[in-house]
Design a protein around this motif. Structure first.
Motif, PDB file in Angstrom:
ATOM      1  N   ILE D  70       0.813  -1.207   0.000  1.00  0.00           N
ATOM      2  CA  ILE D  70       0.000   0.000   0.000  1.00  0.00           C
ATOM      3  C   ILE D  70       0.854   1.268   0.000  1.00  0.00           C
ATOM      4  O   ILE D  70       0.518   2.251  -0.635  1.00  0.00           O
ATOM      5  CB  ILE D  70      -0.975  -0.008   1.202  1.00  0.00           C
ATOM      6  N   GLY D  71       1.993   1.213   0.681  1.00  0.00           N
ATOM      7  CA  GLY D  71       2.882   2.380   0.705  1.00  0.00           C
ATOM      8  C   GLY D  71       2.128   3.618   1.165  1.00  0.00           C
ATOM      9  O   GLY D  71       1.456   3.596   2.189  1.00  0.00           O
ATOM     10  N   ASN D  72       2.235   4.685   0.428  1.00  0.00           N
ATOM     11  CA  ASN D  72       1.538   5.921   0.812  1.00  0.00           C
ATOM     12  C   ASN D  72       0.243   6.089   0.031  1.00  0.00           C
ATOM     13  O   ASN D  72      -0.334   7.157   0.009  1.00  0.00           O
ATOM     14  CB  ASN D  72       2.435   7.143   0.623  1.00  0.00           C
ATOM     15  N   GLY D  73      -0.192   5.028  -0.629  1.00  0.00           N
ATOM     16  CA  GLY D  73      -1.466   5.102  -1.335  1.00  0.00           C
ATOM     17  C   GLY D  73      -1.394   5.730  -2.704  1.00  0.00           C
ATOM     18  O   GLY D  73      -2.408   5.883  -3.379  1.00  0.00           O
ATOM     19  N   SER D  74      -0.190   6.078  -3.138  1.00  0.00           N
ATOM     20  CA  SER D  74      -0.078   6.777  -4.420  1.00  0.00           C
ATOM     21  C   SER D  74      -0.539   5.889  -5.582  1.00  0.00           C
ATOM     22  O   SER D  74      -0.943   6.398  -6.618  1.00  0.00           O
ATOM     23  CB  SER D  74       1.351   7.270  -4.656  1.00  0.00           C
ATOM     24  N   SER D  75      -0.496   4.585  -5.407  1.00  0.00           N
ATOM     25  CA  SER D  75      -0.937   3.693  -6.482  1.00  0.00           C
ATOM     26  C   SER D  75      -2.411   3.864  -6.793  1.00  0.00           C
ATOM     27  O   SER D  75      -2.861   3.549  -7.883  1.00  0.00           O
ATOM     28  CB  SER D  75      -0.678   2.232  -6.117  1.00  0.00           C
ATOM     29  N   TRP D  76      -3.164   4.319  -5.823  1.00  0.00           N
ATOM     30  CA  TRP D  76      -4.596   4.528  -6.042  1.00  0.00           C
ATOM     31  C   TRP D  76      -4.918   6.017  -6.066  1.00  0.00           C
ATOM     32  O   TRP D  76      -6.053   6.414  -5.843  1.00  0.00           O
ATOM     33  CB  TRP D  76      -5.399   3.784  -4.955  1.00  0.00           C
ATOM     34  N   ALA D  77      -3.880   6.824  -6.307  1.00  0.00           N
ATOM     35  CA  ALA D  77      -4.018   8.281  -6.342  1.00  0.00           C
ATOM     36  C   ALA D  77      -4.574   8.805  -5.029  1.00  0.00           C
ATOM     37  O   ALA D  77      -5.270   9.812  -4.994  1.00  0.00           O
ATOM     38  CB  ALA D  77      -4.896   8.720  -7.529  1.00  0.00           C
ATOM     39  N   LEU D  78      -4.300   8.100  -3.946  1.00  0.00           N
ATOM     40  CA  LEU D  78      -4.796   8.512  -2.634  1.00  0.00           C
ATOM     41  C   LEU D  78      -3.685   9.163  -1.819  1.00  0.00           C
ATOM     42  O   LEU D  78      -3.617   9.005  -0.606  1.00  0.00           O
ATOM     43  CB  LEU D  78      -5.378   7.299  -1.886  1.00  0.00           C
TER      44      LEU D  78
END
Lengths: 372, 371, 372, 371
Positions: D70-78
């Protein structure tokens, strides 16, 4: 604010800013201690909730690309391609001023095709206007009036008007006349504030028409069609300034030091974003004296400063006196210097003991990287 | 991601109760320092500058804010593919979970994390130190010595020595004995709590220590003496420069004030090994017509109309007219109303000091903390 | 690899790629199903451990900026400003070919000043070369030999040589002769592989000299100073291709389907990075037949495909037969179409029942956005 | 960051023991699905498309890999400023920590997180659902109804109804009674386990529930009946579309195979509400001279020289010559050597199937799971 896309246009070269725009596009002229001109339009668009934005650059795009990155600092996500930097500024005919260059839109067709499917309106903003404007309200106004175009304007504009600013007449919230300030017949201080909302389909039709009409300036197209189209005017009430000359740049800088304007621009609900840097806090020595000034991070202040903007990483040595001046990023002002009514571009070094005094009407301007 | 040369484990755990109410809502490494920074910025920036891009942050107390602050580590340029900063709170399984028992236990409970990377070396750091240090040099030294463990040491004042783990050195900087907080220190070479272990040695030592019920599970008290007993190859690495443990209000206050001293013991303005931080997007600070500022650090977003002297103001602090701030540290968003006077005090985030109120006394020994 | 900076230069316009470079700079010509040409040089530089990189763009920079973003996908950090996109490609004299344009370096002085303090050597790479090259070894070689310049070269290059490729003669690992392939006297297939390592100070001196000598092409400067300088040659052993024409583009695409080349380029230790996309996995229907092909994500394959590259989001409908072809991103090949020896640029739609057959020597090339 | 309209709390907790060894090293929401995806991608993508940018992920089991994914959520533009995705493992304090006791307890233990945002509404999601849903529409509905709670419901087959929480509706979609897994369901309107609560109501209800020792701390069993008893304003929101709970191997396998069905019950290729994912940087897959592929999903990085039919291959899978993959799901980096045969099986990450080995049987009822 889905259904909207924001475009920051590439303003025509402002010849009176010459020294400042020789090595950079006008978007990235520094202002206010840590900002670039474009930060204001970009923040206004972001604060309205629009998250699809295109920025039209010039052929000198290094500083623009570097400044904007993927837009994270403006809360734009790289994953969802919120921010696109578009190429522009070519194909300008010699001697002619093109206020809003439709060729830039044609050159970036791919971008517009990609984003346009769900878009209803396009917001066009200049890149050299200083204000903290509630664009959301203007969009609401535009939609309530089912306008084709809503042009934001500033009544009784007191700033300088260069020849290629647009001025207008307004009656009952509608634009009745539009022309360039250079045009004698259009004596007016009701200035177009370089922000408009235009129906996407209308803009598309106008771009399509360029191929047949050859009319490349959107403002001219609008002027020629004032009667055919439903063109509304929306006034901007707060602080507004167009940065088109050394004088307007200087005036704006000094105005940002007024407590009220300062508060309106920087301490309101809507934030002006910019690229952050890893600077240390401003360091004030035991000898510093300062009043009525804006000071950015990374600075070291040993001297006395009054009515000035001291930008990031500037160093003010002992015995220096600075008054009514703009000291840009990374300047070094050596000992016992006096600077009054001056604009020092980035990385200027003033060696010790010098005196630089301009006038309020004609502030001194020192070019980037100069050693004096 | 496998076979990285060296990863870091940063002990950010303690509640920091000696920092009193500054840590009520925040773990110690998340406490502000020097205006815009937080204590953990120093270690994380050192990691980046030392090319150590994988850092496990072992935290147990109030991890929420620290978590948000650290994010994916991009603020310290530690957001590389398959590398980065990872918050490692105590692990809860079906049988419940436990607070970390000691420094060694905290690292032991995260064996799985280190196994995932399987590095050659593990760097153990502490989250409450203020310093700039190039760990890459220490790693190079470790490799050259072919050491199983290198302990970073520095000379401290003799009268302070008994507060530290003291290393007694043989020739060639080899550590012969290690005395944790000795009453009568034999020398003044103090351990800074910074270790580079050969991973294979550390792994095995942690497992044995975990099974030893008599152990306090502490690196200084247990792990190092155990390895010394086993004649492992252990060297001291001499660090020279500014280094402070800011575990108490007094040491925390003093280290902050060091930033304002003429001698610039720790020079924030140096470009070398610049301290990175999760920066706020605030406007330049504004100094009003009647303000007076000297010998201070002021961050972006402040609005100052009063007098500030020998003080540190974090982001977005407001100081009203005729207010006086002296010898003090104000955290983010503190509001000091007109005429208030603050002397020798630390004011926590979001606190409002009302009109004409007086807090602290410049001549007092005590440092007032309001949070 | 501190002490090194990598620069990807802006290759002179490759006229034989014309259709493909009309709307984009050569950096971003798509290849291999999901890559852009620049990905190979950029990945090679990143894989050598260099993390300060400048990419010189052209005036058409939209697709380049969009593709690279802040460089995260290549493991470059935006916080530490690992990647900079530089402006370039202007000031080219009409009719003249400038192989490595020093003007681009002069125009981006600010970038070089910023990064150069700790830099000892500069790596210069072209943007249109396909290889997976261990640059680290070449740097080691450069330093062991204390070379002023180390030029990477490919002996017995079998690909096409356009007029402006450089060829060389090498003796005892040193460059003894250098010239353009168009030059009759320089009949050679020992081609300069468009990668060199050059001492920073030397490069700085050369740039400084431009102002007096007027010599704007770095390759010409080197040619003129072969005897004064310590110029080494380092051979590239593996697969190497210059993409400078439709033919070389097509050949390279087909070569990427050879099991061995495929393995060398894509399955070795060093990865080729590109921008990732949120596509679904390739969908093969019950009717699909496929062999010896590269297929990217987001594709839907209903027909039969042999020796082909099917790029992201391409759709191959039922009854289609594709052989020896490159189908770029977002193409739609409708029912019962036959495509042999062809290159279809992005967003081409071939309507049902069509037959497009080129020859191996002269593959068909269909322009972006065409509907056929 | 304060006063956000709506934040989401995603229940990603369960060990997912019914997913057998697929969850040995990974929490259930982190299990691969549909080739390149992981189960949690669907909920997180829905959040982005619904303009909900703050998501707390309540996880307890094996959070390490999920954390990294999940990291910082950047993969879901979050990865918005002051918003984003936050992993919330059970909190350990000095007294030790506890596994979350139930769905409501998990949310209760993170009151501090929600307080930090102080939203108007809280969306409760489950991490093991496969669907596309615009929560913004449900939120709009909630606001229009001025509801204290909205429960997303869908019609299920009557014979399935007793597996669900069943809502009995009055006029205007008001929920009159709620039966958690009733033996004799009165209708077939099943709760999907997706709720939008007015935050003030939820907060107060959670605190009361936490103090009730007889409670199972479950939304369906305890919280909703409690609020119904108190005559709170509770409405059903009718969802129409594809929705699957993939909590068992059978349902997980079937939902995967749905992606291959002709009827395209769930169409991955639709551009609407595209599913985002933490993408790998792998090359296009390569199909060899003698390969055969039909009715399958194949991800980047695969190298296929054998036969693949009616199967799903994740990233970087290798299928050797004459190997046969049928009716199967292969996770990342599975290697199938020459001549091996895999039928109706799920093969976990990094597994190597040796030459000529045979696994599973296409005619068997049972789905073989190897991990």
């Amino acid at each position: 604010m889905k259904h909207l896309v924001g475009i920051i246009i590439n303003s025509p070269k402002q010849k009176d800013l010459e020294l400042m725009v020789r090595h950079r596009s006008i978007h990235t002229v520094p202002i206010g201690g840590k900002y670039r001109l474009i930060d204001f339009s970009l923040s206004n668009i972001v604060n309205s909730g629009i998250s699809k934005i295109g920025v039209i650059g010039s052929y000198m795009y290094r500083s623009l690309v570097d400044h904007l990155g993927s837009g994270e600092e403006w809360n734009l996500s790289s994953k969802s391609n919120d921010l696109a930097i578009l190429h522009g500024g070519k194909n300008i005919k010699i001697g002619e001023i093109t206020r809003i260059n439709l060729q830039d839109f044609i050159d970036n067709e791919a971008f517009f095709t990609k984003v346009s499917s769900s878009v209803e309106d396009v917001v066009l903003c200049g890149c050299n206007i200083i204000c903290n404007f509630d664009l959301k309200e203007a969009i609401k106004f535009h939609r309530e009036n089912q306008a084709d175009i809503t042009m934001v304007h500033k009544e009784d504009y007191t700033g300088e008007l260069s020849d290629n600013e647009a001025v207008m007449e307004v009656m009952d919230h509608k634009v009745t006349k539009l022309g360039y300030s250079a045009d004698r017949r259009a004596q007016s201080h009701n200035v177009y504030a370089d922000m408009m909302i235009i129906k996407k389909e209308l803009l598309q039709n106008i771009i399509e028409d360029v191929k047949t009409t050859g009319e490349i300036d959107l403002l001219d197209v609008i002027t020629n069609n004032l009667e055919n189209l439903n063109i509304f005017a929306y006034p901007i009430e707060g602080y507004f300034k167009i940065i088109n000359s050394r004088k307007s740049y200087f005036d704006c800088s000094m105005e940002l030091l007024h407590a009220e304007i300062q508060r309106e621009i920087f301490h309101g609900e809507r934030k002006i974003y910019t690229k952050t840097k890893d600077n240390h806090p401003a360091i004030y020595s035991v000898n510093s004296k300062i009043k009525n000034s804006l000071v950015a991070s990374g600075t070291i202040i040993n001297g006395s400063v009054e009515n000035a903007i001291i930008s990031r990483e500037a160093i003010i040595e002992e015995g220096v006196k600075i008054k009514n001046s703009v000291i840009m990023q990374n300047c070094v002002i050596e000992k016992d210097t006096i600077i009054v009514n001056a604009i020092l571009d980035k990385y200027v070094r003033v060696t010790s003991g010098k005196v630089l005094v301009g006038t309020e009407k004609e502030p001194l301007m020192i070019r980037k990287d100069s050693v004096i | 991601m496998n076979n990285q040369k060296c990863i870091a484990m940063l002990l950010a755990g303690g509640q920091g109760s000696r920092l009193k109410n500054l840590t009520v809502n925040n773990a110690k490494p998340g406490v502000m320092f020097g205006g815009k920074y937080r204590i953990i910025d120093f270690s994380l920036s050192n990691c980046f500058h030392s090319d150590i891009f994988t850092v496990g942050v072992l935290t147990q107390y109030k991890p929420l804010l620290l978590n948000r602050y650290i994010g994916n580590g991009s603020s310290w340029a530690l957001d590389k593919i398959d590398q980065g900063v990872y918050i490692l709170p105590p692990y809860v399984d079906k049988q419940g979970g436990n607070w970390y028992f000691g420094t060694a236990d905290a690292v032991y409970q995260n064996l799985a994390f280190m196994d995932m990377y399987n590095p050659e070396y593990v760097l153990i750091l502490s989250g409450d130190h203020i310093y700039k240090m190039d760990y890459a040099k220490m790693l190079k030294y470790t490799i050259e010595k072919d050491a199983d463990l290198t302990v970073s040491v520095m000379e401290v004042e003799w009268e302070e020595a008994s507060r530290f783990g003291i290393t007694n050195l043989g020739e060639d900087m080899r550590i012969v004995t290690f005395d944790e907080k000795p009453e009568k220190p034999k020398n003044n070479m103090a351990s800074m709590g910074i270790y580079i272990f050969r991973w294979s040695i550390l792994r095995e030592a942690l497992i044995r220590d975990a099974n030893d019920e008599s152990s306090d599970h502490d690196f200084g008290k247990n792990i190092i003496p155990m390895l010394l007993n086993e004649n492992k190859s252990i060297f001291a690495y001499l660090f020279e420069g500014y280094w402070r443990d800011v575990g108490t209000i007094e040491s925390y206050y003093k280290a902050n004030m060091d930033l304002l001293s003429d001698s610039k013991e720790f020079d924030l303005s140096s470009k070398e090994m610049r301290i990175y931080s999760n920066n706020r997007n605030s406007q330049p600070h504004y100094i009003g017509e009647c303000a007076n500022i000297d010998n201070s650090l002021i961050c972006d977003g402040c609005l100052i109309e009063g007098h500030v002297t020998h003080s540190i103001l974090s982001y977005d602090v407001t100081v009203g007219k005729n207010a006086v701030i002296k010898d003090s540290i104000l955290f983010n968003k503190v509001v000091v109303e007109e005429g208030a006077v603050i002397e020798k005090a630390i004011i926590g985030e979001n606190i409002r000091i009302e009109k004409n109120k007086k807090i602290g006394n410049e001549n007092s020994e005590e440092i007032i903390v309001i949070a």
